[in-house]
Design a protein around this motif. Structure first.
Motif, short mmCIF file in Angstrom:
data_model
loop_
_atom_site.label_atom_id
_atom_site.label_comp_id
_atom_site.label_asym_id
_atom_site.label_seq_id
_atom_site.Cartn_x
_atom_site.Cartn_y
_atom_site.Cartn_z
N UNK A 84 62.06 16.54 29.04
CA UNK A 84 60.68 16.28 28.61
C UNK A 84 59.81 15.89 29.80
N UNK A 85 60.37 15.08 30.71
CA UNK A 85 59.62 14.65 31.88
C UNK A 85 59.23 15.84 32.75
N UNK A 86 60.17 16.73 33.01
CA UNK A 86 59.88 17.90 33.84
C UNK A 86 58.80 18.77 33.19
N UNK A 87 58.87 18.93 31.88
CA UNK A 87 57.89 19.78 31.19
C UNK A 87 56.47 19.25 31.39
N UNK A 88 56.25 17.97 31.16
CA UNK A 88 54.91 17.41 31.29
C UNK A 88 54.48 17.29 32.74
N UNK A 89 55.41 16.91 33.60
CA UNK A 89 55.13 16.76 35.03
C UNK A 89 54.66 18.09 35.62
N UNK A 90 55.36 19.16 35.27
CA UNK A 90 55.02 20.48 35.82
C UNK A 90 53.62 20.91 35.38
N UNK A 91 53.28 20.65 34.12
CA UNK A 91 51.94 21.01 33.66
C UNK A 91 50.88 20.22 34.43
N UNK A 92 51.13 18.94 34.67
CA UNK A 92 50.15 18.08 35.36
C UNK A 92 49.91 18.53 36.79
N UNK A 93 50.99 18.83 37.54
CA UNK A 93 50.79 19.20 38.95
C UNK A 93 50.16 20.58 39.07
N UNK A 94 50.49 21.48 38.15
CA UNK A 94 49.85 22.80 38.15
C UNK A 94 48.38 22.68 37.78
N UNK A 95 48.09 21.82 36.81
CA UNK A 95 46.70 21.61 36.40
C UNK A 95 45.87 21.07 37.55
N UNK A 96 46.46 20.21 38.35
CA UNK A 96 45.76 19.63 39.51
C UNK A 96 45.73 20.57 40.70
N UNK A 97 46.45 21.68 40.62
CA UNK A 97 46.48 22.64 41.73
C UNK A 97 47.17 22.12 42.96
N UNK A 98 48.17 21.24 42.78
CA UNK A 98 48.85 20.67 43.94
C UNK A 98 49.79 21.70 44.59
N UNK A 99 49.78 21.75 45.89
CA UNK A 99 50.69 22.61 46.63
C UNK A 99 52.01 21.89 46.87
N UNK A 100 53.03 22.65 47.25
CA UNK A 100 54.31 22.03 47.57
C UNK A 100 54.16 21.02 48.71
N UNK A 101 53.32 21.35 49.68
CA UNK A 101 53.09 20.45 50.80
C UNK A 101 52.46 19.14 50.33
N UNK A 102 51.49 19.23 49.42
CA UNK A 102 50.83 18.01 48.92
C UNK A 102 51.80 17.16 48.11
N UNK A 103 52.63 17.79 47.31
CA UNK A 103 53.60 17.04 46.50
C UNK A 103 54.61 16.32 47.39
N UNK A 104 55.01 16.96 48.47
CA UNK A 104 56.01 16.38 49.38
C UNK A 104 55.43 15.46 50.43
N UNK A 105 54.10 15.36 50.48
CA UNK A 105 53.46 14.53 51.49
C UNK A 105 53.82 13.05 51.29
N UNK A 106 53.93 12.33 52.39
CA UNK A 106 54.19 10.89 52.30
C UNK A 106 52.99 10.13 51.73
N UNK A 107 51.85 10.80 51.62
CA UNK A 107 50.67 10.19 50.99
C UNK A 107 50.67 10.34 49.48
N UNK A 108 51.66 11.05 48.93
CA UNK A 108 51.77 11.26 47.48
C UNK A 108 52.90 10.40 46.94
#
Length: 405
Positions: A84-108
């Motif tokens: 359930x967590x992965x399902x909602x999490x994936x929708x949220x990051x796609x909705x925000x247009x986050x890139x793999x680099x942004x998700x892996x950034x130490x600022x995230x």
């Protein structure tokens, strides 16, 4: 020790994702609220004696279906909580247009929440813990933070992470902590939310408290007789004002307050001291007055104690009580996910100018003049929403969400 001051700058919600008994995504949940029909009914995806006698707010997908949707058929150790967590999490990051680099950034950063965690596999946990199995794929999945670790691994998150368990206020506290990380300059982006799955462990525990209703719950009704347990996951992407740019902005996390009345392990104090403090603190930290709150998404569980105490608190804080409802009448009480679920529902009210009716109200509470919204209201200017989440042990959290500039 001197308290560290938070820096100026707004915190915006730029992405949202949710799965609940109302639907598998943001659009389906919004449509469900508009329909005025609860997602509460018979549960079929977990085993318990009580599934035959009690209603639940169950997500309509089996674990196998969730694995198929997420492409996790061959990945071991994913409990229903993690799915359930992965399902909602994936929708949220796609909705925000986050890139793999942004998700892996130490600022995230990632702040998640859960009360049950991997104990949704109650029987398997018993087998493994008592050496009645040869050791299942779930040996590392039973902890409260197991779903967070799955998210960290799957999405290669390198920034600060944490898992919060303050019972029913858990994911509201995750949102508050995420906003404070940004305001203090410790992160530029924080993904916040929570998840809980239905489980025999949870149902048996709540049943022992005698607070489960045999019918769909009716928060703020004079004859309310308990709550319905539900399951859900919900995540929000929070970003600092300095990096949002021209992104879509759903709302601002304008204020927050937390208190603990320390009155009782599973009940709030009758004088609502904790509820009053956290609501006042949230409004104060938002830099607004109480009369500027246009709508309250109440904690509203449907139990006699909670609804009476919350309405006492609301009536104390507000000279004129704003429109309020309990969206738990749609989803059931989703425990550690409820604060994030209801923050997203509050955002729906902000962006669509709508307030959804509390369901199943037949008789207004006799000791109070205020009563919940009974019919769908549209075209209502909603600039600020107060969302309440009150947990066991008296851990009370209120959020103020504001319409984005």
């Amino acid at each position: 020790m001197q308290k560290k001051r938070e820096v100026s700058g707004k915190v915006y919600v730029t992405g949202i994702g949710i799965i609940s008994a109302l639907g598998a995504n943001v659009e389906e949940n919004h449509t469900g609220l508009l329909s005025g029909k609860a997602g509460i009914g018979k549960a079929i995806n977990f085993e318990s004696y009580y599934t035959s006698v009690l209603p639940f707010g169950e997500v309509k997908f089996s674990n196998e279906k969730l694995k198929n949707i997420l492409g996790l058929e061959n990945e071991p150790g994913y409990t229903r909580t993690s799915l359930l967590a992965v399902k909602a999490f994936e929708e949220a990051i796609h909705d925000a247009g986050l890139t793999e680099h942004e998700i892996s950034s130490f600022d995230t950063a990632l702040i998640s929440a859960s009360t049950v965690g991997g104990m949704c596999l109650t029987d398997q946990l018993y087998e493994d813990a008592n050496l009645k199995s040869a050791g299942s794929e779930y040996l590392e999945a039973y902890g409260c933070a197991a779903h967070t670790l799955k998210l960290v691994e799957k999405y290669k998150i390198n920034g600060f992470t944490n898992t919060i368990n303050t019972a029913c206020s858990s994911s509201a506290n995750a949102i508050m902590m995420g906003a404070r990380l940004i305001k203090s300059g410790r992160a530029k982006r924080v993904i916040v939310g929570g998840v809980d799955a239905l489980a025999k462990y949870t149902v048996n525990g709540f049943n022992s408290l005698k607070i489960l209703s045999e019918s769909p719950c009716k928060p703020f009704d004079e004859n309310r007789d308990g709550l319905n347990l539900g399951e859900a996951a919900a995540y929000l992407v929070l970003e600092s004002e300095e990096i949002v740019g021209n992104k879509k902005k759903y709302a601002e996390i304008a204020g927050y307050g937390n208190s603990n009345d320390a009155h009782h392990p599973s009940a709030m104090s009758d004088d609502a001291v904790g509820a009053i403090i956290c609501m006042k603190e949230a409004i104060k930290s938002a830099g607004i007055n109480a009369f500027e709150i246009d709508y309250i998404n109440a904690h509203g569980t449907g139990t006699p104690n909670n609804d009476s105490v919350e309405l006492t608190g609301i009536s104390t804080v507000f000279d004129k009580v704003p429109p309020f409802n309990s969206t738990k009448s749609y989803t059931g009480h989703t425990l550690g996910a409820s604060g994030a679920v209801e923050a997203i529902f509050s955002i729906f009210s902000l962006i669509h100018s709508e307030i959804y009716p509390s369901l199943h109200i037949e008789t207004n509470m006799k000791d109070y003049d205020a009563k919940p919204v009974g019919e769908l209201q549209t075209g209502i200017p909603v600039k600020y929403v107060l969302s309440n989440s009150f947990g066991f042990g008296g851990n009370c959290t209120s959020l103020v969400l504001g319409r984005a500039d």
